[in-house]
Design an enzyme around this catalytic site. Structure first.
Site, PDB file in Angstrom:
ATOM      1  N   HIS A 112       0.378   6.360 -12.164  1.00 41.40           N
ATOM      2  CA  HIS A 112       1.552   5.469 -12.285  1.00 41.40           C
ATOM      3  C   HIS A 112       2.568   6.185 -13.174  1.00 41.40           C
ATOM      4  CE1 HIS A 112       3.864   1.915 -12.250  1.00 41.40           C
ATOM      5  NE2 HIS A 112       3.088   1.051 -12.876  1.00 41.40           N
ATOM      6  N   HIS A 147       3.657   7.749  -2.126  1.00 38.36           N
ATOM      7  CA  HIS A 147       3.937   6.477  -2.764  1.00 38.36           C
ATOM      8  C   HIS A 147       3.281   5.378  -1.945  1.00 38.36           C
ATOM      9  CE1 HIS A 147       6.215   3.249  -4.662  1.00 38.36           C
ATOM     10  NE2 HIS A 147       6.413   4.127  -5.631  1.00 38.36           N
ATOM     11  N   ASP A 159       8.987  10.641  -9.709  1.00 36.87           N
ATOM     12  CA  ASP A 159       8.411  11.455 -10.781  1.00 36.87           C
ATOM     13  C   ASP A 159       8.494  12.948 -10.522  1.00 36.87           C
ATOM     14  OD1 ASP A 159       7.474   9.340 -12.449  1.00 36.87           O
ATOM     15  OD2 ASP A 159       6.084   8.885 -10.829  1.00 36.87           O
TER      16      ASP A 159
HETATM   17  C1  LIG Z   1       1.130   7.384  -5.329  1.00 34.39           C
HETATM   18  C2  LIG Z   1      -0.264   7.380  -4.698  1.00 34.39           C
HETATM   19  C3  LIG Z   1      -1.263   6.916  -5.787  1.00 34.39           C
HETATM   20  C4  LIG Z   1      -0.285   6.375  -3.542  1.00 34.39           C
HETATM   21  O1  LIG Z   1      -1.558   6.344  -3.058  1.00 34.39           O
HETATM   22  P1  LIG Z   1      -2.056   5.467  -1.820  1.00 34.39           P
HETATM   23  O2  LIG Z   1      -0.972   4.608  -1.295  1.00 34.39           O
HETATM   24  O3  LIG Z   1      -3.305   4.805  -2.270  1.00 34.39           O
HETATM   25  O4  LIG Z   1      -2.347   6.558  -0.719  1.00 34.39           O
HETATM   26  P2  LIG Z   1      -3.745   7.197  -0.409  1.00 34.39           P
HETATM   27  O5  LIG Z   1      -4.392   7.658  -1.657  1.00 34.39           O
HETATM   28  O6  LIG Z   1      -4.517   6.219   0.458  1.00 34.39           O
HETATM   29  O7  LIG Z   1      -3.319   8.450   0.450  1.00 34.39           O
HETATM   30  C5  LIG Z   1      -3.171   8.454   1.863  1.00 34.39           C
HETATM   31  C6  LIG Z   1      -3.467   9.845   2.365  1.00 34.39           C
HETATM   32  O8  LIG Z   1      -2.505  10.767   1.832  1.00 34.39           O
HETATM   33  C7  LIG Z   1      -3.140  11.736   0.971  1.00 34.39           C
HETATM   34  N1  LIG Z   1      -2.313  11.839  -0.227  1.00 34.39           N
HETATM   35  C8  LIG Z   1      -1.644  10.839  -0.884  1.00 34.39           C
HETATM   36  N2  LIG Z   1      -0.921  11.318  -1.875  1.00 34.39           N
HETATM   37  C9  LIG Z   1      -1.122  12.665  -1.880  1.00 34.39           C
HETATM   38  C10 LIG Z   1      -0.623  13.694  -2.686  1.00 34.39           C
HETATM   39  N3  LIG Z   1       0.202  13.450  -3.691  1.00 34.39           N
HETATM   40  N4  LIG Z   1      -1.041  14.965  -2.415  1.00 34.39           N
HETATM   41  C11 LIG Z   1      -1.872  15.205  -1.390  1.00 34.39           C
HETATM   42  N5  LIG Z   1      -2.380  14.260  -0.575  1.00 34.39           N
HETATM   43  C12 LIG Z   1      -1.995  12.999  -0.823  1.00 34.39           C
HETATM   44  C13 LIG Z   1      -4.495  11.145   0.632  1.00 34.39           C
HETATM   45  O9  LIG Z   1      -5.449  12.155   0.339  1.00 34.39           O
HETATM   46  C14 LIG Z   1      -4.802  10.406   1.902  1.00 34.39           C
HETATM   47  O10 LIG Z   1      -5.208  11.355   2.882  1.00 34.39           O
HETATM   48  P3  LIG Z   1      -6.379  10.992   3.923  1.00 34.39           P
HETATM   49  O11 LIG Z   1      -5.827   9.887   4.751  1.00 34.39           O
HETATM   50  O12 LIG Z   1      -6.597  12.261   4.658  1.00 34.39           O
HETATM   51  O13 LIG Z   1      -7.558  10.567   3.092  1.00 34.39           O
HETATM   52  C15 LIG Z   1      -0.646   8.776  -4.169  1.00 34.39           C
HETATM   53  O14 LIG Z   1       0.268   9.194  -3.188  1.00 34.39           O
HETATM   54  C16 LIG Z   1      -0.757   9.811  -5.284  1.00 34.39           C
HETATM   55  O15 LIG Z   1      -1.819   9.931  -5.910  1.00 34.39           O
HETATM   56  N6  LIG Z   1       0.350  10.576  -5.546  1.00 34.39           N
HETATM   57  C17 LIG Z   1       0.355  11.527  -6.630  1.00 34.39           C
HETATM   58  C18 LIG Z   1       0.579  10.787  -7.926  1.00 34.39           C
HETATM   59  C19 LIG Z   1       2.005  10.336  -8.081  1.00 34.39           C
HETATM   60  O16 LIG Z   1       2.932  11.071  -7.855  1.00 34.39           O
HETATM   61  N7  LIG Z   1       2.151   9.048  -8.506  1.00 34.39           N
HETATM   62  C20 LIG Z   1       3.459   8.499  -8.811  1.00 34.39           C
HETATM   63  C21 LIG Z   1       3.784   7.329  -7.974  1.00 34.39           C
HETATM   64  S1  LIG Z   1       5.451   6.796  -8.314  1.00 34.39           S
END
Ligand SMILES: CC(C)(COP(=O)(O)OP(=O)(O)OC[C@H]1O[C@@H](n2cnc3c(N)ncnc32)[C@H](O)[C@@H]1OP(=O)(O)O)[C@@H](O)C(=O)NCCC(=O)NCCS
Length: 430
Positions: free
Chosen positions: A267, A306, A362
């Site tokens: 987050h 996101h 971010d």
């Molecule tokens: C923001 C976040 C937590 C959202 O997660 P979410 O909606 O739960 O999405 P998921 O974790 O289910 O990801 C969906 C798919 O994309 C992939 N994915 C998501 N974010 C990714 C990233 N930053 N890098 C690489 N792969 C990513 C996941 O591995 C998953 O792949 P799969 O379907 O092959 O298993 C996630 O994108 C993330 O961890 N991003 C990096 C952290 C970040 O920048 N957070 C700030 C948010 S404002």
């Protein structure tokens, strides 16, 4: 005529009509569907609330597919260009842009609350010299509930309004104290002749000069960043704010919890993680190798993806422009080239394209904060300052919403069936 959803129970052939309102059904309407005679009623299973609306809200609108973000109907791009953080905070809290007189008195009310009780200094002294400023900030915010015990009376509008002003005004002061504590410098009292952001920079960076003068471009850039972070509807920390607030805890305690949620790397800690990642990559030449690793499931491309935005995060676009202005003053952040290359490759790569992973807010904010002289540990704190406005608006909306009660999700129990206590000497376990 109301739209309804007809659900047929295949086991009994019974049909149920469930009203649809605003594109949603009420989860409690499913209770009339019983899975067995003594069943409480059908539940929805939604870990991480991926498809559950937990409230009605008039504050922030996001269209994740189109990359739209509106505060009270106003596009984020227009606010970032034309508004100030305090005006935007007013809009978020009270629903309309203020007239000139209302804005003037709002700014004055915030300005007169920037000072912290002297006891806060004693609390600060209890922290290790290298304590993370986010840990300090959320502890001190929680501790303010003991300084303002009237805050418990959350149903009293006048008292609530006072705490809202106090929190918006004092969170930057707490953040600045945390930074000064970390760097072993004396705490700086607020300078009420400066703007909200100008004073914050003063409390952070003033040394021996008689009056601190913030650089106007950096002051405005920080104000824009604050506008971009002011609210983001029902995210993790906001849900915590509403959740704690639903027990009618005071706003300081609720906000400490929300800030704690923001502390997590998925987050508010994400921009700190972006910088760590960029440093680890080290040079443009290593970018393809890093992308390959991420695609192979080894780590994530921080600052990408996101839960809601499935196209370019509109805030990321504005931040990119702000970055150019800041680098014009501070000099270019050498990690920017690595970030630009990562973005270029990822936006062309099937892995990221098919998963709709785009840069989020971010991805660039950390580079700007670093260029402005903030240590990495301050990044989540810089997020919490403006989000205080959003948290408070959402908290108050929750308190005044007759639909809301104390938050209490249900569970699907998957544990042991009832069994008798086993005396210690008779247990099989080592
Ligand atoms: C923001 C976040 C937590 C959202 O997660 P979410 O909606 O739960 O999405 P998921 O974790 O289910 O990801 C969906 C798919 O994309 C992939 N994915 C998501 N974010 C990714 C990233 N930053 N890098 C690489 N792969 C990513 C996941 O591995 C998953 O792949 P799969 O379907 O092959 O298993 C996630 O994108 C993330 O961890 N991003 C990096 C952290 C970040 O920048 N957070 C700030 C948010 S404002």
């Amino acid at each position: 005529m109301t739209d309804t959803l007809t659900i047929t129970d295949n086991r009994t052939g019974k049909q149920y009509e469930v009203p649809i309102q605003d594109g949603a059904i009420r989860a409690t309407d499913l209770r009339k569907i019983k899975t067995s005679g003594d069943d409480f009623g059908l539940m929805t299973y939604d870990p991480a609330y991926q498809n559950t609306a937990a409230c009605r809200s008039r504050i922030t609108y996001i269209d994740g597919d189109k990359g739209v973000l509106l505060y009270r109907g106003y596009p984020i791009e227009q606010l970032a260009e034309q508004s100030t953080f305090l005006e935007t905070a007013y809009l978020i809290l009270f629903g309309e842009l203020p007239g000139a007189a209302a804005l003037e008195s709002w700014v004055r009310e915030i300005t007169v609350h920037t000072m912290l009780h002297e006891n806060v200094k004693k609390l600060m002294e209890g922290f290790q010299y290298d304590a993370h400023p986010m840990g300090i900030m959320l502890s001190i915010v929680g501790a303010l509930s003991t300084i303002y015990p009237e805050a418990k009376r959350v149903q009293d509008d006048e008292i609530r309004q006072r705490q809202i002003r106090r929190l918006i005004a004092k969170v930057p002061s707490i953040a600045a104290y945390a930074y000064r504590h970390n760097t072993g410098r004396p705490y700086i009292y607020p300078d009420n002749s400066l703007s909200f952001t100008g004073n914050f920079l003063n409390m952070l960076f003033k040394m021996t000069e008689v009056q601190y003068r913030p650089h106007p471009i950096l002051e405005r850039a920080l104000d824009v960043l604050f506008i971009l972070h002011a609210d983001h509807e029902q995210n993790c920390s906001t849900s915590v704010m509403r959740g704690i607030g639903s027990s009618q805890a005071d706003p300081y305690s609720s906000l400490a919890g929300a800030a704690a949620a923001l502390y997590g790397p998925l987050h508010g800690g994400a921009n700190e993680a972006v910088l760590r990642m960029l440093k680890e990559i080290g040079s443009i030449a290593h970018v393809p190798e890093f992308i390959k690793r991420v695609k192979g499931g080894d780590g994530r491309l921080m600052g990408f993806g996101h839960r809601v935005y499935k196209s370019y995060d509109p805030r990321a676009r504005i931040i990119k422009q702000t970055a150019d202005q800041v680098f014009g003053v501070t000099g270019r952040n050498p990690l920017l080239d690595i970030a630009l290359e990562l973005e270029r490759i990822a936006l062309e790569d099937d892995y990221f394209v098919t998963r709709k992973l785009y840069p989020n807010v971010d991805f660039y904010s950390g580079l700007i904060y670093q260029a402005m002289g903030f240590p990495n540990e301050m990044f989540p704190v810089l997020f919490a300052i403006p989000r205080t406005a959003g948290w408070l608006a959402q908290w108050e909306e929750m308190l005044l919403d007759p639909d809301q009660k104390i938050a209490r999700p249900r569970q699907i129990y998957t544990g042991a069936a009832p069994r008798d206590y086993v005396p210690r000497e008779k247990r099989q376990q080592p």
